[in-house]
Motif scaffolding. Structure first.
Motif, PDB file in Angstrom:
ATOM      1  N   ALA A 145      61.534  58.810  -3.730  1.00 40.17           N
ATOM      2  CA  ALA A 145      61.371  57.467  -4.305  1.00 40.17           C
ATOM      3  C   ALA A 145      61.170  56.420  -3.217  1.00 40.17           C
ATOM      4  CB  ALA A 145      62.583  57.113  -5.164  1.00 40.17           C
ATOM      5  N   ILE A 146      61.946  56.501  -2.149  1.00 39.53           N
ATOM      6  CA  ILE A 146      61.822  55.542  -1.049  1.00 39.53           C
ATOM      7  C   ILE A 146      60.457  55.689  -0.378  1.00 39.53           C
ATOM      8  CG2 ILE A 146      62.715  54.900   1.237  1.00 39.53           C
ATOM      9  CD1 ILE A 146      64.452  53.937  -1.109  1.00 39.53           C
ATOM     10  N   ASP A 147      59.939  56.902  -0.319  1.00 43.25           N
ATOM     11  CA  ASP A 147      58.615  57.111   0.263  1.00 43.25           C
ATOM     12  C   ASP A 147      57.543  56.376  -0.538  1.00 43.25           C
ATOM     13  OD1 ASP A 147      56.774  58.153   2.093  1.00 43.25           O
ATOM     14  OD2 ASP A 147      56.401  59.907   0.842  1.00 43.25           O
ATOM     15  N   VAL A 148      57.675  56.341  -1.853  1.00 41.19           N
ATOM     16  CA  VAL A 148      56.690  55.677  -2.708  1.00 41.19           C
ATOM     17  C   VAL A 148      56.807  54.166  -2.643  1.00 41.19           C
ATOM     18  CG1 VAL A 148      55.946  55.345  -5.103  1.00 41.19           C
ATOM     19  CG2 VAL A 148      56.490  57.625  -4.283  1.00 41.19           C
ATOM     20  N   ASN A 193      59.388  50.593 -11.807  1.00 39.27           N
ATOM     21  CA  ASN A 193      59.909  49.245 -11.982  1.00 39.27           C
ATOM     22  C   ASN A 193      61.209  49.278 -12.781  1.00 39.27           C
ATOM     23  OD1 ASN A 193      59.392  46.679 -11.092  1.00 39.27           O
ATOM     24  ND2 ASN A 193      58.106  46.115 -12.805  1.00 39.27           N
ATOM     25  N   THR A 194      61.242  50.082 -13.823  1.00 41.72           N
ATOM     26  CA  THR A 194      62.455  50.232 -14.637  1.00 41.72           C
ATOM     27  C   THR A 194      63.609  50.780 -13.794  1.00 41.72           C
ATOM     28  OG1 THR A 194      61.134  50.567 -16.632  1.00 41.72           O
ATOM     29  CG2 THR A 194      63.415  51.350 -16.687  1.00 41.72           C
ATOM     30  N   ALA A 195      63.294  51.714 -12.918  1.00 39.49           N
ATOM     31  CA  ALA A 195      64.327  52.292 -12.053  1.00 39.49           C
ATOM     32  C   ALA A 195      64.847  51.274 -11.036  1.00 39.49           C
ATOM     33  CB  ALA A 195      63.775  53.521 -11.327  1.00 39.49           C
ATOM     34  N   HIS A 251      46.442  54.027  -4.697  1.00 39.54           N
ATOM     35  CA  HIS A 251      46.230  55.404  -4.261  1.00 39.54           C
ATOM     36  C   HIS A 251      47.284  56.361  -4.812  1.00 39.54           C
ATOM     37  CE1 HIS A 251      45.070  58.732  -1.687  1.00 39.54           C
ATOM     38  NE2 HIS A 251      46.330  58.847  -1.328  1.00 39.54           N
ATOM     39  N   CYS A 252      48.537  55.912  -4.849  1.00 39.20           N
ATOM     40  CA  CYS A 252      49.602  56.814  -5.333  1.00 39.20           C
ATOM     41  C   CYS A 252      49.831  56.688  -6.839  1.00 39.20           C
ATOM     42  CB  CYS A 252      50.887  56.638  -4.533  1.00 39.20           C
ATOM     43  SG  CYS A 252      51.700  55.079  -4.753  1.00 39.20           S
ATOM     44  N   GLY A 253      49.039  55.868  -7.522  1.00 35.74           N
ATOM     45  CA  GLY A 253      49.091  55.843  -8.976  1.00 35.74           C
ATOM     46  C   GLY A 253      50.059  54.854  -9.598  1.00 35.74           C
ATOM     47  N   LEU A 254      50.585  53.922  -8.811  1.00 33.70           N
ATOM     48  CA  LEU A 254      51.510  52.922  -9.357  1.00 33.70           C
ATOM     49  C   LEU A 254      50.769  51.759 -10.005  1.00 33.70           C
ATOM     50  CD1 LEU A 254      54.020  52.672  -6.377  1.00 33.70           C
ATOM     51  CD2 LEU A 254      54.429  53.756  -8.589  1.00 33.70           C
ATOM     52  N   LEU A 268      50.288  47.528 -13.853  1.00 33.27           N
ATOM     53  CA  LEU A 268      51.089  48.725 -13.611  1.00 33.27           C
ATOM     54  C   LEU A 268      50.600  49.872 -14.478  1.00 33.27           C
ATOM     55  CD1 LEU A 268      54.747  47.362 -13.521  1.00 33.27           C
ATOM     56  CD2 LEU A 268      53.268  47.945 -11.607  1.00 33.27           C
ATOM     57  N   THR A 269      50.591  51.036 -13.907  1.00 34.47           N
ATOM     58  CA  THR A 269      50.351  52.250 -14.680  1.00 34.47           C
ATOM     59  C   THR A 269      51.677  52.646 -15.334  1.00 34.47           C
ATOM     60  OG1 THR A 269      50.943  53.670 -12.827  1.00 34.47           O
ATOM     61  CG2 THR A 269      48.604  53.044 -13.017  1.00 34.47           C
ATOM     62  N   GLU A 270      51.663  53.673 -16.138  1.00 33.89           N
ATOM     63  CA  GLU A 270      52.911  54.164 -16.731  1.00 33.89           C
ATOM     64  C   GLU A 270      53.869  54.618 -15.627  1.00 33.89           C
ATOM     65  OE1 GLU A 270      54.238  57.768 -19.686  1.00 33.89           O
ATOM     66  OE2 GLU A 270      52.359  56.737 -20.137  1.00 33.89           O
ATOM     67  N   PHE A 271      53.321  55.245 -14.608  1.00 32.39           N
ATOM     68  CA  PHE A 271      54.101  55.682 -13.446  1.00 32.39           C
ATOM     69  C   PHE A 271      54.735  54.473 -12.752  1.00 32.39           C
ATOM     70  CE2 PHE A 271      53.761  57.448  -8.904  1.00 32.39           C
ATOM     71  CZ  PHE A 271      54.916  58.193  -8.998  1.00 32.39           C
TER      72      PHE A 271
END
Length: 111
Positions: A13-16, A88-90, A60-63, A80-83
């Motif tokens: 998660a931190i990487d993203v 964001n919710t997290a 690029h990573c789909g966010l 925002l994508t669903e991803f």
């Protein structure tokens, strides 16, 4: 971003979302699509170059989704994508924690 070898979910998660700006950009996109200029004004302190770089990485990573409208003048919106929405919710509990402890954090002497 790393490709393989995460030690735990937090590592992935931190990487993203790593760095200062991505979480702030995610927050600004939480309600509705935003144009580049709107993001530039609402993410206080970010340079244009950094915003472009962060948006490209997030796309690029789909966010983030980038939608180009071919009109005069050209219009580009980011959403925002669903991803991205799930990330964001997290992050919401972390933002709540920061709000609760903001004075304590601001009082910490900086090196």
């Amino acid at each position: 971003m790393k490709k393989l070898g995460y030690t735990c979910g937090l590592d992935a998660a931190i990487d993203v979302v790593g760095g200062k700006w991505k979480a702030l950009i995610l927050w600004e996109l939480h309600d509705e699509p935003r144009r580049f200029g709107e993001l530039r004004r609402s993410v206080v302190g970010i340079s244009e170059k950094m915003l472009i770089q962060q948006l490209r990485e997030m796309e690029h990573c789909g966010l983030v989704h980038r939608e180009v409208y071919y009109e005069v003048p050209p219009k580009v919106e980011y959403s925002l994508t669903e991803f991205g929405q799930s990330l964001n919710t997290a992050l919401l509990p972390l933002g709540d924690w920061g709000e609760k402890h903001m004075r304590t954090i601001e009082a910490i002497p900086r090196p």
